[in-house]
Design a protein around this motif. Structure first.
Motif, mmCIF file in Angstrom:
data_model
loop_
_atom_site.group_PDB
_atom_site.id
_atom_site.type_symbol
_atom_site.label_atom_id
_atom_site.label_comp_id
_atom_site.label_asym_id
_atom_site.label_seq_id
_atom_site.Cartn_x
_atom_site.Cartn_y
_atom_site.Cartn_z
ATOM 1 N N GLU A 6 0.821 -1.209 0.000
ATOM 2 C CA GLU A 6 0.000 0.000 0.000
ATOM 3 C C GLU A 6 0.855 1.259 0.000
ATOM 4 O O GLU A 6 1.880 1.322 0.664
ATOM 5 N N LEU A 8 0.706 5.003 1.157
ATOM 6 C CA LEU A 8 -0.080 5.858 2.044
ATOM 7 C C LEU A 8 0.168 7.327 1.702
ATOM 8 O O LEU A 8 1.246 7.858 1.956
ATOM 9 N N VAL A 10 -2.034 10.029 2.589
ATOM 10 C CA VAL A 10 -2.907 10.963 3.299
ATOM 11 C C VAL A 10 -2.015 11.937 4.070
ATOM 12 O O VAL A 10 -0.868 11.610 4.393
ATOM 13 N N GLY A 12 -0.993 12.659 6.810
ATOM 14 C CA GLY A 12 -0.699 12.200 8.163
ATOM 15 C C GLY A 12 -1.745 11.214 8.643
ATOM 16 O O GLY A 12 -2.915 11.527 8.535
ATOM 17 N N PRO A 13 -1.283 10.038 9.158
ATOM 18 C CA PRO A 13 0.111 9.587 9.202
ATOM 19 C C PRO A 13 0.696 9.409 7.803
ATOM 20 O O PRO A 13 -0.030 9.053 6.867
ATOM 21 N N THR A 14 1.998 9.643 7.702
ATOM 22 C CA THR A 14 2.711 9.453 6.432
ATOM 23 C C THR A 14 3.596 8.209 6.551
ATOM 24 O O THR A 14 3.786 7.699 7.660
ATOM 25 N N ILE A 16 6.437 5.506 7.090
ATOM 26 C CA ILE A 16 7.572 5.458 8.034
ATOM 27 C C ILE A 16 8.778 4.851 7.321
ATOM 28 O O ILE A 16 8.711 3.702 6.878
ATOM 29 N N ARG A 318 -8.100 3.084 -3.379
ATOM 30 C CA ARG A 318 -7.771 2.250 -2.223
ATOM 31 C C ARG A 318 -7.896 0.771 -2.557
ATOM 32 O O ARG A 318 -6.965 -0.006 -2.346
ATOM 33 N N GLU A 324 -3.778 5.170 -0.868
ATOM 34 C CA GLU A 324 -4.693 5.775 0.096
ATOM 35 C C GLU A 324 -4.526 7.292 0.046
ATOM 36 O O GLU A 324 -3.472 7.821 0.392
ATOM 37 N N VAL A 325 -5.569 7.977 -0.449
ATOM 38 C CA VAL A 325 -5.535 9.441 -0.469
ATOM 39 C C VAL A 325 -6.694 9.963 0.382
ATOM 40 O O VAL A 325 -7.557 9.192 0.807
#
Lengths: 365, 365
Positions: A6, A8, A10, A12-14, A16, A318, A324-325
């Motif tokens: 996936e 990510l 969005v 936050g969270p961004t 890691i 998604r 994931e936006v």
């Protein structure tokens, strides 16, 4: 296809980075021991360097909202006149927190999708019946993907003798915000944005010249009390248990930022933004903020094409493409999608995103 | 010898089990998506089960101190008379938070090392000129290793119509505290104690019957506002970004607790405590709390033998034997050491600790 991995995107969270992930795996330690004090001493030094501030950077177990509340209760007093410059949902919330604590808030609400200007802030300050003690300003407005000209606004605010409190939750470490140089009194941010660390650390930097204002404030406070925090932080301690594993992560993230170079990190964010914006335009889609001068380097808002609902587009991205936006907030719900590109995000992520977006729109007709 | 492998026996942070560590390695997710809502729904269910409460368990990015402040600002109003039953350092701090926010605090301060009794609380309540709206009580006093008879005290408090707010930061999940059954209105705890998760989650459980009190409270609040949190948690969401990776950990820790059985976990804590206390007595050392009936199952305080300073003993245990214990606070500094045995601690850890303690004392003459 498109299973498992996936992306990510969005605000936050961004994502890691593996370096941060690994750091958080270190065995947990007592926060009242020399090893912790060494960690926290280094962390404070790195944070002050990144905030470019002579003063303090307070570290709270908290979200970004907590960091905003901390600024409010340490800088404002009940019934004190303050100006809230809001250009979107998060500006509105910052002002709401100040109102909840009894500050006398005058609202300067600008259209969503626009930025504030020094002229408009100066005018609002000059026509106020009682001088504002403080101006509350958003650096990067996450709901609209607009960045304010903080440097220029700071100039007019400081000329008029007010404190300047900046919500930089989603802008800090993605775009320059040198506090001492720009004369910003306090900046709030959080770990889970461009700082590439999981959520759970709220940060507030206060420049030395602003300390006097903190001392005279009348709001009730304990958890967020900068005076208490300063006493402890001066010997590399905290008033209560800090989020030790997250601090391991933040420390590693700061090392990554300085290894790349803070300026290079800001440049990368701009490059990534430009790549995405160019691609969006070439695809024939419309940017919610057409003006490059006020377009955020942290995230980009794209208008959802006619005939498609934003929620469907988000679900398609998604479920089929594993990207994931975020959607729009309030009246922008269903009308825009917001693609974050802050923190551990690179050009390749945007190439993938553009391609997936093209496919997803085609899927939905 | 004794290099590398450290045994962390301070009253928080406590050791993290591998199961919890692994769970926190899962890729981070958007907190506004169905996968998060599924996680948070399960988490709420497990938490309510462990608190044994019909009502709400609020989850904050915060330390335990934050959870205490949350109880204060959601249950008390300025100038309202409240009773603080303090048996040590953490009781004093709980009351200080209430005072900072303008509650009218009457102090019932008892000697450090003793527990409160229902009789003494009833007497303090009955002789008050104005009835107390709330009683603030510590479950497990970390500074002295004493546990209060919460069940019996709750009875007299509820008979007199006051709210009962309990600081169970270091006692929850180590000793029974069934909220509904004992009629406790609110309980605060944190992740880094018997819940075996890194610091960064503050928890407050509120029983259904106590909700009315929350609605009428006059304290200013935003970050800690239970009304706001309840609105979001009712659809498995949070008002602001939750500490996602720590919640992964907490969820795994709760699974471990229910796999062992909550009652079995309490029994283990008691067994471990008894093993340590027996060993201490056999070694000829003195327990700070001789009475087993009020001795905490979370941690044990041991008097430092004559001629040795507590600080030296702590350093010897740390540097030579790699065991990290805590010292005394305030007037107990240098006079006691506190050995935590809450959370992921088993009999073998106590055998090692007893042996190391014997050696360390011999080292220091």
């Amino acid at each position: 296809m498109f299973a498992e991995k996936e992306l990510l995107l969005v605000p936050g969270p961004t994502p890691i980075p593996p370096q941060v992930q690994r750091a958080m795996m270190r065995p947990i330690i007592n926060h009242r021991c020399p090893a912790y004090e060494e960690l926290f001493s280094g962390l404070q030094e790195k944070l002050k360097r990144l905030f470019a501030v002579t003063g303090e950077v307070f570290v709270f177990p908290a979200s970004g909202t907590g960091a905003l509340e901390a600024m409010v209760v340490n800088f404002l007093s009940p019934n004190e006149p303050v100006l809230m410059v809001s250009i979107g949902w998060f500006g509105d919330r910052f002002g709401e927190i100040a109102e909840r604590f009894g500050a006398d808030v005058t609202w300067l609400k600008l259209d969503w999708g626009t930025a504030a200007t020094p002229e408009i802030v100066a005018e609002a300050m000059d026509k106020a019946p009682k001088p504002f003690k403080a101006v509350l300003l958003t650096h990067n407005e996450t709901s609209t993907a607009v960045v304010n000209p903080v440097r220029e606004i700071a100039k007019v605010v400081k000329e008029r003798g007010a404190s300047l409190l900046v919500d930089a939750v989603s802008g800090f470490a993605a775009m320059p915000l040198p506090m001492d140089e720009w004369q910003i009194d306090a900046v709030a941010t959080a770990s889970q944005k461009a700082l590439m660390t999981p959520p759970g650390i709220g940060l507030v930097a206060v420049r030395e010249e602003a300390w006097e204002a903190v001392e005279r404030t009348q709001m009730p406070r304990y958890y967020w009390d900068f005076r208490l925090a300063r006493k402890f932080q001066s010997h590399n301690q905290n008033p209560y248990t800090p989020p030790v594993t997250l601090l391991y992560g933040l420390d590693a993230a700061l090392d990554m930022i300085f290894a790349e170079g803070a300026e290079a990190v800001f440049e990368r964010h701009k490059r990534v933004r430009n790549l995405l914006r160019d691609g969006i335009r070439k695809m024939g889609l419309e940017l919610f903020v057409p003006d490059d001068n006020i377009a955020s380097c942290s995230l980009t808002a794209v208008k959802v094409p006619e005939g498609i609902h934003g929620g469907d587009l988000i679900r398609q991205l998604r479920n089929k493409y594993r990207i994931e936006v975020a959607g729009g907030q309030e009246h922008l719900r269903g009308k825009i999608i917001r693609i974050s590109h802050m923190g551990y995000i690179h050009e390749s992520d945007m190439l993938l995103t553009l391609e997936a977006l093209r496919y997803a729109i085609k899927d939905l007709g």
